[in-house]
Design an enzyme around this catalytic site. Structure first.
Site, short mmCIF file in Angstrom:
data_model
loop_
_atom_site.label_atom_id
_atom_site.label_comp_id
_atom_site.label_asym_id
_atom_site.label_seq_id
_atom_site.Cartn_x
_atom_site.Cartn_y
_atom_site.Cartn_z
CG HIS A 148 -37.31 49.32 30.38
ND1 HIS A 148 -38.19 50.04 29.62
CD2 HIS A 148 -36.17 49.25 29.64
CE1 HIS A 148 -37.62 50.38 28.48
NE2 HIS A 148 -36.41 49.90 28.47
NE ARG A 164 -26.99 43.67 25.58
CZ ARG A 164 -26.60 43.81 26.84
NH1 ARG A 164 -26.41 45.03 27.34
NH2 ARG A 164 -26.41 42.75 27.61
NE ARG A 193 -25.39 42.80 19.82
CZ ARG A 193 -26.22 42.29 20.74
NH1 ARG A 193 -26.05 41.04 21.15
NH2 ARG A 193 -27.18 43.02 21.26
CD GLU A 213 -25.43 36.12 18.45
OE1 GLU A 213 -26.20 36.73 19.19
OE2 GLU A 213 -25.15 36.48 17.28
CG ASN A 252 -28.12 35.53 26.84
OD1 ASN A 252 -27.53 34.89 27.70
ND2 ASN A 252 -28.34 36.83 26.96
CG ASP A 253 -29.54 34.75 20.33
OD1 ASP A 253 -30.70 34.39 20.56
OD2 ASP A 253 -29.26 35.87 19.90
NE ARG A 269 -32.42 35.71 24.24
CZ ARG A 269 -31.44 36.59 24.02
NH1 ARG A 269 -30.79 36.57 22.89
NH2 ARG A 269 -31.13 37.48 24.93
CB CYS A 304 -20.43 39.01 25.22
SG CYS A 304 -21.15 38.43 23.67
#
Length: 557
Positions: free
Chosen positions: A183, A285, A322, A411, A434-435, A445, A482
Site C-alpha cells: 500500500h 482492475r 479487466r 501474460e 509483469n506476468d 514476481r 498495460c
C-alpha cells in the site's frame, strides 16, 4: 554510499533524512487487575474509535487512499479478530496485550500467504499500534512533524500516514520493507511521491544525513557530492516543468499517435486520472471490488454502480476493464481459496471464472448494463488466457451478453506465440508485462530472491511483445501494453517500436512517458527495438538502447 531498492515512478529528490519513530513496545503480559468485562469494554471502545478515525482520514484523503483506509477500519472491527481478542481477555490478559496477540497471529497468517494478502500484513500492524496507543492514552507512532522539508525513512509506512503526507514537507519516501504492490507503493504512485521501497539498508541512514533519492534508478545516494546534488536539482526542475505543461495526446515526433491511458484500481480515482491527462483507461482492475466484498461476490447492482462511475469520467473515450483476476496472490473464498502448491500456475484468472461461470456472467452483465447507461467506449478483456479455445470462449460469451468489444490479456508465452490465431477472434490484445516476464523467465514476481529476473527489458520478453505487435498489425487489431513496463519512459519507446499501439500506466507516469515519446519518430523507435532484441540480456538491452540514444541525440542536434 548507495542503497538500492525498488523505485516508484521516475522522480528524484534531495534533502535531509528524518527517521520514522520506532513502534510502541509490545505490551506487558501481566494479568489484568480490573476484570474481563472491564477489559472487554475498553477494547471495544478503542477498536471503534480507531475505526472511526481511519474512516475520517479516508474521507479527507479521497481516491484510492479512502478505499485503503476504509479497509483498515474494517480490520479494526473484524468479527474474527474480535472473537480472538475476547478469548485472550478471558484468559485474564489486559486489553492492550490481547489486541497485540490477536492482531499478531492474524498478521502472521497473512504474511505466510504472500503476494497481495502478504502485503496487507503491514496494514494490520498499523491498526494494532493505533488501538494499543489509544488504550494507553498516548499518540500513535506517526510521521515526524518538522519545520523544514525532509526525506522520510522508515521500515514501512502505514496507509493512514501515507494517505495524508504533507507534500510540502515530505520530499521523498524510503522504506526498508515492502514491495511494488504494498500500500505504501500504491499510494506513493497515486500521490506522485518520490519513493523507493524495499531498500534493505535504508535504516542504516542517520537522522539529518543528506541524501539523493533517485526513484528512476532505484537508488538512494547518501552524502552526495555537490555535482550529484546539482544534477538532482536540475532533474527536479525539468520534471516540474513537464508536470506543469498542458497535457497533450501521446504521440511520437513524427505525429504517430500513441494514446496514453491510465491503470486504475478504483472507480473513485477515475476523474483524477482524466483531469491528469489520461486519454482513457487501459486497465481497470476489478479484483479489488471483489476483495473488499467479504465472503460473497458483489451483486450485479453493486458492480454496475462502480462501473458507471468509472465510465462517466471518460465520455467518448476508451475504457478497458479487466475481468476478475482472482487466484495466485489474490485468492477469494467464494471462488478459489483451495490450497495450491504453485498458485501462480494454478486456478487463476479466466480459469477460475470458468469454474464459477455464474460469477463471470454476472460481471459481464453488470458491465453491459453500465455500458448502456454511459457514453464511454467500453472494452473488456480476460486475464490469464493461455489457449486459443479460451479466447474463443470469452469473446463469444462477452458478445452473447451484449458487450461489443472483447479481447484478452497476453501474460503467458503460449498465447503470445499464438497471437495470429488469437486475432482471428479477439478484437484486441493487451500485454501484461509483469506476468509475461514472470512466466517467460520462470521467476515468481512476488519472490524477492529471484527479483533480478523480473525485468521486462529481457530480450526474450521483448521478442514475445514483438510477436504480438506484428500479429496485431497484420490483422489491423490494436495491441496495448498495460504492465508497469509502459511507465518506463525509455522502454515505452521500445515497446512502441515493437508494435504497441497504446500504453497504459499509473497516472503519475503519464507526463514522463509523453515527453519521452515526443523525442523519437516511429522509424527511430523501431531501430531502438531492434537494438534491444539483439542484446543477450536485460541489462545489456537497456545499456545498448541507452548508448543508441546518445547517437540519436547527436543526430538530432
Amino acid at each position: 554510499m548507495r542503497i538500492a531498492g525498488t523505485g516508484i515512478g521516475q522522480g528524484v529528490a534531495t534533502g535531509r533524512v528524518a527517521l520514522m519513530p520506532e513502534p510502541l513496545a509490545t505490551p506487558s503480559d501481566a494479568q489484568s487487575t480490573i476484570g474481563v468485562e472491564a477489559e472487554k469494554a475498553r477494547s471495544v471502545e478503542s477498536l471503534g474509535r480507531v475505526a472511526r478515525a481511519l474512516e475520517e482520514r479516508g474521507a479527507t484523503a479521497g481516491g484510492t487512499a479512502r478505499d485503503v483506509l476504509e479497509a483498515q477500519a474494517m480490520m479494526a472491527e473484524d468479527p474474527t479478530l474480535s472473537d480472538s481478542i475476547d478469548e485472550l481477555l478471558g484468559q485474564g490478559k489486559t486489553a492492550e496485550r490481547a489486541v497485540s496477540e490477536a492482531f499478531a497471529a492474524f498478521r502472521d497468517q497473512l504474511a505466510a500467504m504472500g503476494g497481495y494478502l502478504g502485503e496487507r500484513a503491514a496494514d494490520l500492524d498499523d491498526v494494532a499500534q493505533r488501538v494499543i496507543a489509544d488504550l494507553l492514552g498516548v499518540p500513535a507512532p506517526g510521521v515526524p512533524e518538522l519545520d523544514e522539508p525532509f526525506v522520510l525513512v522508515a521500515r514501512d509506512l502505514a496507509p493512514a500516514d501515507t494517505a495524508l503526507l504533507d507534500l510540502d514537507k515530505v520530499l521523498a519516501l524510503v522504506t526498508s520493507d515492502g514491495g511494488p504492490t504494498s500500500h505504501t507503493a500504491i499510494l506513493a504512485r497515486e500521490k506522485s511521491i518520490v519513493a523507493i521501497v524495499g531498500a534493505a539498508d535504508a535504516l542504516s541512514l542517520d537522522e539529518g544525513q543528506t541524501v539523493v533519492v533517485d526513484a528512476a534508478a532505484g537508488v538512494v545516494v547518501a552524502d552526495p557530492s555537490a555535482d550529484e546534488v546539482a544534477s538532482a536539482e536540475a532533474r527536479i526542475a525539468e520534471r516540474a516543468a513537464l508536470v506543469d505543461a498542458p497535457a497533450t495526446p501521446g504521440a511520437l515526433a513524427d505525429g504517430t499517435a500513441v494514446p496514453l491511458l491510465a491503470n486504475l484500481g478504483s472507480s473513485k480515482a477515475a476523474q483524477a486520472a482524466a483531469d491528469g491527462g489520461a486519454e482513457g483507461v487501459g486497465l481497470f482492475r476489478t479484483e479489488f471490488l471483489f476483495l473488499d466484498a467479504g465472503g460473497s461476490a458483489p451483486t450485479i447492482e453493486e458492480q454496475r454502480a462502480h462501473y458507471v462511475e468509472l465510465l462517466e469520467a471518460f465520455p467518448g473515450k476508451k475504457v478497458v476493464v479487466r475481468l476478475l483476476d482472482a487466484g495466485a496472490d489474490k485468492p477469494l473464498a467464494f471462488l478459489n481459496d483451495a490450497h495450491e502448491e504453485n498458485p501462480a500456475l494454478g486456478l487463476r484468472g479466466l480459469r477460475a471464472l470458468r469454474v464459477s461461470e455464474d460469477i463471470l456472467r454476472e460481471q459481464l452483465t453488470a458491465l453491459a448494463e453500465a455500458d448502456k447507461r454511459t457514453s464511454a467506449d467500453l472494452w473488456v478483456m480476460a486475464p490469464m488466457v493461455s489457449t486459443v479455445e479460451e479466447t474463443e470462449y470469452i469473446v463469444g460469451l462477452s458478445k452473447e451478453l451484449g458487450l461489443k468489444t472483447a479481447g484478452i490479456m497476453v501474460e503467458v508465452p503460449s498465447i503470445a506465440l499464438m497471437a495470429d490465431k488469437v486475432f482471428e477472434t479477439a478484437d484486441f490484445a493487451s500485454i501484461g508485462t509483469n506476468d509475461l516476464t514472470q512466466y517467460t523467465l520462470a521467476a515468481d514476481r512476488l519472490l524477492g530472491s529471484v527479483a533480478s529476473f523480473q525485468d521486462p527489458w529481457h530480450p526474450a520478453v521483448l521478442r514475445l511483445v514483438g510477436e504480438v505487435g506484428a500479429s496485431g498489425a497484420r490483422a489491423s487489431k490494436p495491441v496495448g501494453i498495460c504492465g508497469e513496463a509502459a511507465a518506463d519512459p525509455l522502454l515505452a519507446v521500445v515497446l512502441v517500436g515493437l508494435g504497441a499501439t497504446t500504453l497504459s500506466m499509473s497516472p503519475s507516469a503519464l507526463a514522463d512517458v509523453r515527453a519521452s515519446l515526443a523525442r523519437y519518430t516511429l522509424d527511430e523507435a523501431r531501430r531502438l527495438a531492434e537494438t534491444a532484441l539483439a542484446a543477450s540480456g536485460a541489462a545489456e538491452a537497456r545499456a545498448a538502447v541507452t548508448a543508441a540514444l546518445e547517437s540519436l541525440k547527436e543526430t538530432h542536434s
